[in-house]
Scaffold this motif. Structure first.
Motif, PDB file in Angstrom:
ATOM      1  N   THR A 185     -52.230 -12.795  20.083  1.00  0.00           N
ATOM      2  CA  THR A 185     -51.230 -13.976  19.629  1.00  0.00           C
ATOM      3  C   THR A 185     -50.004 -13.659  20.461  1.00  0.00           C
ATOM      4  OG1 THR A 185     -51.785 -14.053  17.289  1.00  0.00           O
ATOM      5  CG2 THR A 185     -49.588 -14.732  17.778  1.00  0.00           C
TER       6      THR A 185
ATOM      7  N   ARG B  16     -50.373 -15.112  23.702  1.00  0.00           N
ATOM      8  CA  ARG B  16     -50.312 -16.496  23.886  1.00  0.00           C
ATOM      9  C   ARG B  16     -48.807 -16.989  23.742  1.00  0.00           C
ATOM     10  NH1 ARG B  16     -54.054 -18.291  19.159  1.00  0.00           N
ATOM     11  NH2 ARG B  16     -53.160 -20.444  19.660  1.00  0.00           N
TER      12      ARG B  16
ATOM     13  N   THR C 171     -46.519 -19.680  18.176  1.00  0.00           N
ATOM     14  CA  THR C 171     -48.036 -19.514  18.218  1.00  0.00           C
ATOM     15  C   THR C 171     -48.422 -18.933  17.007  1.00  0.00           C
ATOM     16  OG1 THR C 171     -49.726 -19.065  19.427  1.00  0.00           O
ATOM     17  CG2 THR C 171     -47.819 -17.486  19.461  1.00  0.00           C
ATOM     18  N   SER C 172     -49.783 -18.947  16.690  1.00  0.00           N
ATOM     19  CA  SER C 172     -50.242 -18.220  15.631  1.00  0.00           C
ATOM     20  C   SER C 172     -51.842 -18.128  15.620  1.00  0.00           C
ATOM     21  CB  SER C 172     -49.996 -19.054  14.235  1.00  0.00           C
ATOM     22  OG  SER C 172     -50.770 -20.525  14.245  1.00  0.00           O
ATOM     23  N   GLY C 173     -52.293 -17.434  14.970  1.00  0.00           N
ATOM     24  CA  GLY C 173     -53.932 -17.022  14.852  1.00  0.00           C
ATOM     25  C   GLY C 173     -54.388 -16.526  13.762  1.00  0.00           C
ATOM     26  N   TYR C 174     -55.682 -16.507  13.514  1.00  0.00           N
ATOM     27  CA  TYR C 174     -56.169 -16.129  12.408  1.00  0.00           C
ATOM     28  C   TYR C 174     -57.481 -15.701  12.474  1.00  0.00           C
ATOM     29  CZ  TYR C 174     -57.973 -16.560   7.324  1.00  0.00           C
ATOM     30  OH  TYR C 174     -58.491 -16.441   6.347  1.00  0.00           O
TER      31      TYR C 174
ATOM     32  N   ASP D 252     -54.787 -31.430  12.686  1.00  0.00           N
ATOM     33  CA  ASP D 252     -53.896 -31.006  13.635  1.00  0.00           C
ATOM     34  C   ASP D 252     -52.381 -30.992  13.527  1.00  0.00           C
ATOM     35  OD1 ASP D 252     -56.096 -30.490  14.942  1.00  0.00           O
ATOM     36  OD2 ASP D 252     -55.897 -32.423  16.129  1.00  0.00           O
TER      37      ASP D 252
ATOM     38  N   PRO E   8     -50.184 -26.092  11.277  1.00  0.00           N
ATOM     39  CA  PRO E   8     -50.348 -24.781  12.365  1.00  0.00           C
ATOM     40  C   PRO E   8     -51.609 -24.275  12.392  1.00  0.00           C
ATOM     41  CG  PRO E   8     -48.225 -24.434  11.201  1.00  0.00           C
ATOM     42  CD  PRO E   8     -49.022 -25.699  10.319  1.00  0.00           C
ATOM     43  N   GLU E   9     -52.141 -23.702  13.528  1.00  0.00           N
ATOM     44  CA  GLU E   9     -53.356 -23.374  13.673  1.00  0.00           C
ATOM     45  C   GLU E   9     -53.817 -22.159  12.464  1.00  0.00           C
ATOM     46  OE1 GLU E   9     -56.036 -20.764  16.896  1.00  0.00           O
ATOM     47  OE2 GLU E   9     -54.418 -21.437  17.642  1.00  0.00           O
TER      48      GLU E   9
ATOM     49  N   ARG F  62     -46.162 -31.375   9.575  1.00  0.00           N
ATOM     50  CA  ARG F  62     -45.947 -30.481  10.520  1.00  0.00           C
ATOM     51  C   ARG F  62     -45.504 -29.078   9.799  1.00  0.00           C
ATOM     52  NH1 ARG F  62     -49.276 -28.174  14.369  1.00  0.00           N
ATOM     53  NH2 ARG F  62     -48.169 -26.356  15.312  1.00  0.00           N
TER      54      ARG F  62
ATOM     55  N   ARG G 227     -54.928 -24.094   9.494  1.00  0.00           N
ATOM     56  CA  ARG G 227     -56.245 -25.081   9.793  1.00  0.00           C
ATOM     57  C   ARG G 227     -57.358 -23.961   9.559  1.00  0.00           C
ATOM     58  NH1 ARG G 227     -53.667 -27.127  14.313  1.00  0.00           N
ATOM     59  NH2 ARG G 227     -55.303 -26.255  15.586  1.00  0.00           N
ATOM     60  N   ARG G 228     -57.201 -22.808  10.620  1.00  0.00           N
ATOM     61  CA  ARG G 228     -58.321 -21.957  10.570  1.00  0.00           C
ATOM     62  C   ARG G 228     -58.543 -21.086   9.202  1.00  0.00           C
ATOM     63  NH1 ARG G 228     -57.610 -18.631  15.977  1.00  0.00           N
ATOM     64  NH2 ARG G 228     -59.874 -17.716  15.051  1.00  0.00           N
TER      65      ARG G 228
END
Length: 240
Positions: A233, A236, A150-153, A70, A73-74, A56, A77-78
């Protein structure tokens, strides 16, 4: 060409001292070697346990891009899922993408995770920051980071053979002082810019503060994408 496959750090150090050229999945260097000639020795870390971690908060440099699951972190992965084709992702490695590629699709994701790099040279291992890894092209063993809230891409559509598409990576971390902290990294062309700020009360105030950083000088389309992705982000995040 002799391919070395060390199973211990001491073996890897010895092969480096003997002049072995580090290679990841060879997706980037194979064509160059065919054109310019193959080295006498190359070295892959695919049999080295320290370079194959998948946890992780840790990822080895020899892990193939399609293996990010999984536990990651998102944002990471993305980022990996957008690199090349499925065939490329089944061959390309994390270390090769960050250190060997000019595009460095995983670098913005690693930056917003506030990742630290473990590198190997002839003297042993040490921990350093990603800027030094990229600048000096160190032999990367792996990455470690703090698990984000949280995270985003986001990666803009691009054309094959065209300019590198815009990338915006975001993450919110729990701050040591109890205040959440926003990390943003942008790849615009071949340049990657990153900033971090304390989250303000509400997305609008946070965006205003972000505009006063180096990201505020990005071209208008990039700034618009940053505002959109940061808002998503922050909305969320349970700390918003």
């Amino acid at each position: 060409m002799l391919l070395r496959l060390p199973t211990s750090l001491s073996e890897a150090q010895r092969y480096l001292a003997e002049g072995a050229v580090p290679v990841g999945g060879a997706t980037l260097v194979w064509a160059l070697w065919q054109r310019d000639g193959f080295p006498e020795q190359a070295m892959s870390l695919r049999e080295l346990p320290q370079a194959n971690l998948r946890e992780r908060e840790a990822l080895g440099a020899a892990v193939l891009l399609h293996q990010l699951d999984d536990r990651m972190p998102e944002v990471l992965r993305r980022a990996a899922a957008t690199v090349g084709t499925g065939a490329v992702r089944r061959t390309a490695t994390v270390g090769g993408n960050i250190v060997g590629s000019t595009l460095r699709c995983l670098l913005p994701a690693a930056l917003v995770l506030d990742a630290r790099a473990t590198v190997l040279d002839r003297d042993g291992t040490c921990e350093t920051d990603l800027a030094e890894v990229v600048a000096k092209r160190h032999l990367l063993l792996g990455l470690r980071w703090r698990d984000p809230v949280t995270s985003g891409y986001y990666k803009a559509p691009g054309e094959a053979g065209g300019p590198p598409p815009l990338v915006v990576a975001t993450a919110v971390h729990a701050g040591s002082d109890g205040r959440p902290r926003l990390f943003v990294a942008v790849r615009d062309g071949y340049e990657v810019t990153s900033e971090s700020i304390v989250c303000r009360s509400g997305p609008d105030h946070t965006l205003e503060a972000l505009d006063r950083t180096g990201l505020g000088s990005l071209p208008a389309p990039a700034r618009e994408a940053v505002r959109r992705e940061v808002t998503r982000t922050l909305n969320r995040s349970p700390d918003r």
